[in-house]
Design a protein around this motif. Sequence first.
Motif, PDB file in Angstrom:
ATOM      1  N   SER A  17       0.854  -1.180   0.000  1.00 58.97           N
ATOM      2  CA  SER A  17       0.000   0.000   0.000  1.00 58.97           C
ATOM      3  C   SER A  17       0.893   1.234   0.000  1.00 58.97           C
ATOM      4  CB  SER A  17      -0.899  -0.010   1.242  1.00 58.97           C
ATOM      5  OG  SER A  17      -1.744   1.113   1.238  1.00 58.97           O
ATOM      6  N   SER A  19       0.837   5.656  -0.267  1.00 59.33           N
ATOM      7  CA  SER A  19       0.044   6.876  -0.177  1.00 59.33           C
ATOM      8  C   SER A  19       0.902   8.057  -0.582  1.00 59.33           C
ATOM      9  CB  SER A  19      -0.457   7.096   1.253  1.00 59.33           C
ATOM     10  OG  SER A  19      -1.328   6.070   1.632  1.00 59.33           O
ATOM     11  N   LYS A  24      -4.397   6.966  -2.192  1.00 63.37           N
ATOM     12  CA  LYS A  24      -3.927   5.677  -1.691  1.00 63.37           C
ATOM     13  C   LYS A  24      -4.000   4.659  -2.814  1.00 63.37           C
ATOM     14  CE  LYS A  24      -4.463   2.377   2.031  1.00 63.37           C
ATOM     15  NZ  LYS A  24      -5.175   2.036   3.258  1.00 63.37           N
TER      16      LYS A  24
END
Length: 64
Positions: A17, A19, A24
């Motif tokens: 993940s 950001s 995101k």
Amino acid sequence: MTDTDPGPLGGAASCLSLSSGGLKLNACYWAHRTTFGSATILTKNVGQTAEQMRKIRADIEKPA
């Protein structure tokens, strides 16, 4: 990067993940003896991305 279940077709799978600037991005990758692929999805959590990756993989890859 975290390992995740690759699904019934086996192999190995991982997700990450990222950001940046309020955006995101989640991505999951799989690899097996003769195939590899990824799914990249915006604004979903990593678990949802992993689930989508397994569905996409099952739709495009058939067991030998």
